[in-house]
Design a protein around this motif. Structure first.
Motif, mmCIF file in Angstrom:
data_model
loop_
_atom_site.group_PDB
_atom_site.id
_atom_site.type_symbol
_atom_site.label_atom_id
_atom_site.label_comp_id
_atom_site.label_asym_id
_atom_site.label_seq_id
_atom_site.Cartn_x
_atom_site.Cartn_y
_atom_site.Cartn_z
ATOM 1 N N GLU B 106 64.931 10.567 -32.516
ATOM 2 C CA GLU B 106 63.815 10.836 -31.617
ATOM 3 C C GLU B 106 64.218 11.877 -30.564
ATOM 4 O O GLU B 106 65.286 11.788 -29.955
ATOM 5 C CB GLU B 106 63.408 9.534 -30.921
ATOM 6 N N GLY B 107 63.369 12.875 -30.382
ATOM 7 C CA GLY B 107 63.657 13.920 -29.394
ATOM 8 C C GLY B 107 64.511 15.047 -29.938
ATOM 9 O O GLY B 107 64.859 15.964 -29.199
ATOM 10 N N LYS B 108 64.839 14.989 -31.229
ATOM 11 C CA LYS B 108 65.607 16.085 -31.851
ATOM 12 C C LYS B 108 64.702 16.844 -32.817
ATOM 13 O O LYS B 108 63.835 16.244 -33.460
ATOM 14 C CB LYS B 108 66.809 15.536 -32.631
ATOM 15 N N MET B 109 64.935 18.133 -32.920
ATOM 16 C CA MET B 109 64.103 18.937 -33.810
ATOM 17 C C MET B 109 64.952 19.739 -34.781
ATOM 18 O O MET B 109 66.148 19.932 -34.569
ATOM 19 C CB MET B 109 63.185 19.866 -33.005
ATOM 20 N N ARG B 110 64.303 20.166 -35.846
ATOM 21 C CA ARG B 110 65.011 20.879 -36.906
ATOM 22 C C ARG B 110 64.092 21.964 -37.471
ATOM 23 O O ARG B 110 62.905 21.759 -37.641
ATOM 24 C CB ARG B 110 65.382 19.875 -37.993
ATOM 25 N N TYR B 111 64.699 23.111 -37.755
ATOM 26 C CA TYR B 111 63.988 24.177 -38.474
ATOM 27 C C TYR B 111 63.962 23.806 -39.947
ATOM 28 O O TYR B 111 64.990 23.423 -40.504
ATOM 29 C CB TYR B 111 64.732 25.503 -38.278
ATOM 30 N N SER B 112 62.811 23.892 -40.567
ATOM 31 C CA SER B 112 62.757 23.573 -41.992
ATOM 32 C C SER B 112 61.754 24.457 -42.716
ATOM 33 O O SER B 112 61.116 25.325 -42.110
ATOM 34 C CB SER B 112 62.438 22.093 -42.203
ATOM 35 N N LEU B 113 61.646 24.236 -44.007
ATOM 36 C CA LEU B 113 60.826 25.078 -44.876
ATOM 37 C C LEU B 113 59.915 24.206 -45.714
ATOM 38 O O LEU B 113 60.366 23.203 -46.284
ATOM 39 C CB LEU B 113 61.737 25.906 -45.794
#
Lengths: 123, 397
Positions: B106-113
């Motif tokens: 929670e509160g973490k983000m990730r670049y994805s496709l």
């Protein structure tokens, strides 16, 4: 000397049968920061309305057309080292090329300063 | 490739997205919540992703440099803000994206496709784990397609909420944190790729904002999701900070290009897979081991054997910009194509990105691009062109 303008935002200052060509202050202000300009080689033959030079802003490349037909006397080499001259002094030091006119009657179809101003105001 | 148009045609062109075949033709050009605000600030508006958007205020070059040295406020409200809720949303989404989403805290983000069934890239996106589920930000030009695709492939019990009642602002630059912490106390606690809810406004009636420490310029900065009704007041407050100026799409494009960040629809499209797009980092370790996502055979094969072509940076000799569509040659053989190119204001020279065939795409490879019938020397260079300045946890600052 008389200065004429095209609907493609080129200006041409005529002195006898030779002339200097550039893009207008309106054009440079709308194009934004100029980062590259390519001028025609001396001796090149240009046809009215044909490709003569290229001007590139950060965002886009645009053709500069020959306002009249003729033979290039000189390209403005200063633009190679300092293309921003087109922004800072578009209708002076930022000229693109000089040309010998092959048919001065082609000037009849161009606008004078007042007509160009009205044209730009209508855009 | 796009040939130069006349000066008049360039000036008349209001569609910045050009020949973007991935974009649906909108019936009418829509207005975003800050439309009038941009016009008041002197913006030149263009059509982008079906909206009227500011391409520049005082000029792309000045805005670009200001962002690299101070802080720039970008309106990116055209982007799609989606909320995925329901039991098992992360696991379900993993069928279509190659990242380890279920491990996202929670509160973490990730670049994805977002992957097509053959492993081609349908969009790139930011995915954040939030208390409700997953907050996903997708590109404006393809957001409707994305929503349809997600709806088709996610189980019925997963709800997709398009939060089109919210604006999205990005504040980017080395002084972004100094400016924003005065407006929204506490945001300086976030590190790069972290997000949280922060209160803004009077203590008696504060408004919760969703803020992440992220962006697409290569600089430190924040992205702020705000209810559309409050967007103007927030933009005014942020722009009142002495470090901040409003920045248009033109500088956003030159900033992301210098940062080596791909632009969807240009540097990525449905024919290209993540390995080809030099985005193998988005294929998480667990997913590589387990496979089982769309196109995983193709993608894992590319990882093992190397892709047939790859997105690389290209530095350009001389001053002539090399733009999207220009073919790239090794001798007489075409070995690639430029997908993004222009002048890099901070680099001080033309730069480009493009797809180059295997055997010619190692850093340092000398190639030639063709522009208006002329050859110009280009060299495969490592990305980014300008180093990233993210506020990473554990990094020396």
């Amino acid at each position: 000397m008389t200065r004429y303008f095209t609907e493609d935002h080129e200006w041409i200052e005529v002195d006898g049968d030779s002339a200097t060509v550039g893009i207008t202050d309106y054009a440079q202000s709308q194009l934004g920061d100029i980062v590259f300009a390519e001028v025609p080689a001396t001796g090149a033959t240009l046809k009215k309305g044909g490709d003569a030079a290229v001007v590139e802003s950060v965002k886009a490349a645009s053709d500069v057309y020959a306002p009249v037909s003729g033979t290039v006397i000189e390209g403005n080499d200063a633009l190679e080292g300092d293309p921003a001259l087109v922004n800072s002094d578009p209708e002076g030091e930022g000229w693109f090329f000089k040309i010998t006119l092959s048919d001065t009657s082609e000037l009849d179809s161009l606008m004078d300063a007042a007509a160009y101003k009205a044209f730009v105001d209508g855009l | 490739m796009r040939q130069p148009a006349s000066v008049a045609a360039t000036l008349e062109r209001t569609d910045m997205s050009e020949e973007d075949e991935f974009e649906l033709e909108p019936i009418e050009i829509l207005e975003l919540p800050l439309d009038a605000w941009h016009r008041d600030k002197g913006a030149r508006m263009v059509e982008f992703a079906g909206y009227h958007m500011p391409i520049q205020y005082e000029g792309i070059m000045a805005e670009h440099i200001w962002t690299r040295e101070n802080a720039g406020l970008f309106d990116v409200s055209h982007m799609g803000q989606l909320m995925l809720t329901g039991e098992g949303a992360a696991e379900a989404l993993e069928a279509m994206v190659p990242g380890d989403i279920s491990a996202l805290k929670e509160g973490k983000m990730r670049y994805s496709l977002l992957l097509g069934e053959d492993g081609g890239i349908l969009d790139d996106m930011m995915i954040t784990a939030v208390p409700m589920g997953l907050y996903v930000v997708v590109n404006g030009a393809v957001k409707w397609d994305d929503m349809g695709y997600l709806r088709e492939h996610l189980p019925d019990e997963i709800t997709i909420n398009h939060m089109d009642d919210r604006a999205l602002l990005a504040l980017q630059g080395p002084k972004a944190v100094d400016a924003l912490v005065r407006v929204v106390p506490g945001v300086d606690a976030l590190y790069f790729m972290e997000a949280g809810s922060f209160f803004w406004g009077p203590k008696t009636d504060p408004e919760p904002l969703w803020i992440s420490r992220s962006g697409y310029t290569g600089e430190d900065g924040f992205e702020i999701s705000v209810p559309a009704a409050h967007a103007k007041a927030l933009a005014d407050q942020i722009c009142a900070q002495p470090e901040v100026k409003p920045i248009g799409l033109g500088a956003r494009d030159s900033l992301r290009l210098e940062a080596g960040l791909p632009l969807y629809g240009h540097d990525m499209n449905p024919d290209i897979d993540p390995v080809e797009a030099s985005a193998a980092f988005a294929v998480s370790k667990r997913r590589r081991a387990e496979g089982g996502f769309f196109g995983s055979d193709r993608i894992l094969n590319g990882l093992a054997n190397g892709p047939a072509r790859k997105l690389v940076g290209l530095s350009v000799e001389g001053k002539m910009p090399v733009r999207e569509g220009a073919p790239v040659f090794a001798g007489d053989t075409q070995v690639g194509v430029i997908t993004s190119g222009g002048f890099g204001p901070s680099v001080g020279a033309p730069i480009a990105m493009g797809y180059i065939d295997a055997g010619h795409n190692a850093t340092g490879s000398m190639l030639e691009a063709e522009v208006r019938g002329k050859r110009v020397s280009v060299t495969v260079s490592s990305l980014p062109f300008i180093p990233h300045h993210y506020h990473r946890k554990g990094a020396q600052t």
